[in-house]
Design a protein around this motif. Structure first.
Motif, short mmCIF file in Angstrom:
data_model
loop_
_atom_site.label_atom_id
_atom_site.label_comp_id
_atom_site.label_asym_id
_atom_site.label_seq_id
_atom_site.Cartn_x
_atom_site.Cartn_y
_atom_site.Cartn_z
N MET A 279 0.73 -1.72 -0.11
CA MET A 279 0.24 0.36 0.07
C MET A 279 1.02 1.19 -0.14
SD MET A 279 -3.50 -0.72 1.77
CE MET A 279 -2.85 -0.83 3.38
N SER B 99 -1.79 4.98 -1.41
CA SER B 99 -2.32 6.40 -0.44
C SER B 99 -0.96 7.17 0.33
CB SER B 99 -3.58 5.13 0.79
OG SER B 99 -2.62 4.28 1.09
N GLY C 7 -1.93 7.57 9.49
CA GLY C 7 -3.10 6.18 9.11
C GLY C 7 -2.58 5.87 7.64
N PRO C 8 -2.80 6.57 6.37
CA PRO C 8 -3.02 5.95 5.43
C PRO C 8 -2.24 4.57 4.89
CG PRO C 8 -3.72 8.45 5.17
CD PRO C 8 -3.10 7.94 6.51
N GLY C 9 -2.92 3.38 4.87
CA GLY C 9 -1.99 2.90 3.97
C GLY C 9 -0.99 1.66 5.15
N LEU C 10 -1.51 2.61 6.27
CA LEU C 10 -0.60 2.00 7.33
C LEU C 10 -0.46 0.75 7.48
CD1 LEU C 10 1.47 3.72 9.37
CD2 LEU C 10 -0.60 3.92 11.16
N ALA D 167 -7.99 6.29 8.41
CA ALA D 167 -7.79 5.48 7.63
C ALA D 167 -6.92 4.02 8.82
CB ALA D 167 -6.83 5.35 6.84
N HIS E 246 -15.08 7.15 7.84
CA HIS E 246 -16.30 6.67 7.56
C HIS E 246 -17.16 6.24 7.80
CE1 HIS E 246 -14.57 2.65 6.28
NE2 HIS E 246 -13.84 3.00 5.26
N LEU E 247 -18.36 5.75 7.90
CA LEU E 247 -19.08 5.32 8.75
C LEU E 247 -18.25 4.15 8.91
CD1 LEU E 247 -22.15 5.09 10.14
CD2 LEU E 247 -23.18 4.10 7.97
N GLU F 238 -15.38 2.95 9.69
CA GLU F 238 -14.60 3.32 10.71
C GLU F 238 -15.27 4.06 12.16
OE1 GLU F 238 -11.10 4.04 7.28
OE2 GLU F 238 -12.21 5.69 8.19
N ARG G 43 -16.40 0.76 14.61
CA ARG G 43 -15.37 0.16 14.82
C ARG G 43 -15.10 1.71 16.21
NH1 ARG G 43 -12.28 0.40 9.70
NH2 ARG G 43 -14.02 -1.52 9.10
N GLY H 204 -11.10 4.21 -4.00
CA GLY H 204 -9.99 4.15 -3.22
C GLY H 204 -9.62 5.49 -3.99
N GLY H 205 -8.78 6.10 -2.88
CA GLY H 205 -8.17 6.55 -2.93
C GLY H 205 -8.35 8.20 -2.44
#
Ligand SMILES: NC(=O)C1=CN([C@@H]2O[C@H](COP(=O)(O)OP(=O)(O)OC[C@H]3O[C@@H](n4cnc5c(N)ncnc54)[C@H](O)[C@@H]3O)[C@@H](O)[C@H]2O)[C@@H](O)CC1
Ligand SMILES: Nc1ncnc2c1ncn2[C@@H]1O[C@H](COP(=O)(O)OP(=O)(O)O)[C@@H](O)[C@H]1O
Ligand SMILES: [Mg+2]
Length: 295
Positions: free
Chosen positions: A37, A40, A109-112, A137, A162-163, A165, A168, A223-224
């Motif tokens: 990844m 991202s 976070g992105p792509g972590l 993310a 997003h919803l 996430e 969670r 995505g992205g």
């Protein structure tokens, strides 16, 4: 068609001062990426540049650093160790600390990806970085695993779920979007953070104020596009907007870029990379409406 005024409640950024320089527009540090990844975090970094940050550095696992660097020459990269599963290990914090000292703001976070080490690393950053920080993310997914996901922040925070996430984060797997919007305001108020609940008409709230975004379209369901938003919020933080204002303006410009993009592409054909290339058009539209109504 006559020029429309900008919506009320939207932050207005002043035109750039003639004697300003890159230091004026802040140093942004973005942490993310893992083997598989690399894209991202690069999208976030490119969006951070397009948003106007002065200096952008991407801190990524050394296994993907060449790939990430090759996507875009205008940001800098900072190599962190890679563990055997292709993620950042917890001890990456030692080398990360060198860059954190000079960062005006941080995105994580992105792509972590997710791992035990990353769980500790993200918690460490949330609880120690004193400047503004965006968590998105996998950064959110990792915070969600803590006993009290959003407690213990060391500085101003923006979370951009997003919803899925958000469900969670609050431990409610069946929450409807309507109930999530109500709960987002409560969560923001409780922790004194800014929550960006993404989707159609993204909600931005700091618990006191609320922004229901008028821009955006279903072409963004690809995505992205969220990674691009992360970079835009970070960029406006680097330029010294407060966390709520940075989130509102970023969400507005992000959706506006997509609305302008689909005049030339299509909704199904829109990609996150296309969205990036329309951020400039969104700025142009924003500036012309600002300047037209400024007197
Ligand atoms: N080019 C890349 O390298 C990309 C990497 N990405 C990374 O992939 C990792 C996982 O991100 P995901 O968002 O896929 O993780 P999630 O595990 O949250 O997966 C999304 C899933 O959540 C569900 N969901 C429910 N409500 C949703 C809503 N309102 N919006 C979106 N999804 C909803 C959907 O069923 C969807 O399949 C992150 O680290 C992210 O940064 C993505 O950003 C996509 C692009
Ligand atoms: N139907 C839609 N209408 C308007 N905006 C949308 C729609 N679907 C998605 N978006 C926007 O696209 C972005 C998707 O973010 P996210 O789910 O995090 O994507 P990714 O993780 O793949 O980058 C958010 O800004 C969201 O508001
Ligand atoms: Mg996302």
């Amino acid at each position: 068609m006559p020029i429309q005024p900008l919506p009320s409640g939207l932050p207005i950024i002043a035109p750039r001062a003639k004697d300003s320089h890159k230091g004026t527009y802040g140093r942004a540090l973005l942490v993310g990426g893992s083997v598989g990844m690399p894209g991202s975090i690069s999208l976030s970094g490119q969006a951070c540049l397009k948003g106007g940050a002065g200096l952008v550095t991407l801190a990524v696992p050394d296994a993907i650093i060449n790939t990430v660097a090759n996507f875009e020459p205008s940001y800098m990269t900072w190599a962190l160790p890679t563990d055997r599963s292709g993620h950042l290990p917890f001890h990456a914090k030692t080398r990360l600390n060198e860059k954190l000292q000079s960062a005006d703001c941080l995105a994580v976070g992105p792509g972590l990806g997710q791992s035990r080490g990353l769980f500790h690393l993200v918690g460490y950053l949330y609880e120690t970085f004193a400047n503004p920080m965006v968590i998105d993310a996998d950064g959110l997914n990792l915070l969600s695993q803590r006993d009290q996901p959003l407690a213990g922040r060391a500085g101003p925070r923006v979370v951009t779920p997003h919803l899925g996430e958000f469900r969670r984060l609050v431990g409610k797997p069946h929450l409807s979007m309507e109930d999530a919007r109500t709960l987002a305001v409560e969560v923001a108020q409780q922790h004194q953070i800014t929550v960006v609940l993404k989707g159609p008409h993204t909600l931005v709230t700091d618990g006191q104020q609320q922004w229901h975004n008028p821009t955006g379209n279903p072409g963004m369901a690809t995505g992205g596009t969220g990674d691009v938003l992360t970079g835009l919020v970070t960029s406006l933080l680097a330029q010294s907007l407060d966390v709520y204002s940075a989130a509102v303006l970023a969400v507005f410009l992000h959706g506006l870029a997509a609305d302008l993009a689909i005049r030339e592409t299509t909704q199904p054909g829109l990609t996150a990379s296309d969205l990036l290339s329309f951020v400039e058009e969104a700025w142009r539209d924003y500036e012309s409406r600002r300047d037209h109504f400024s007197n």
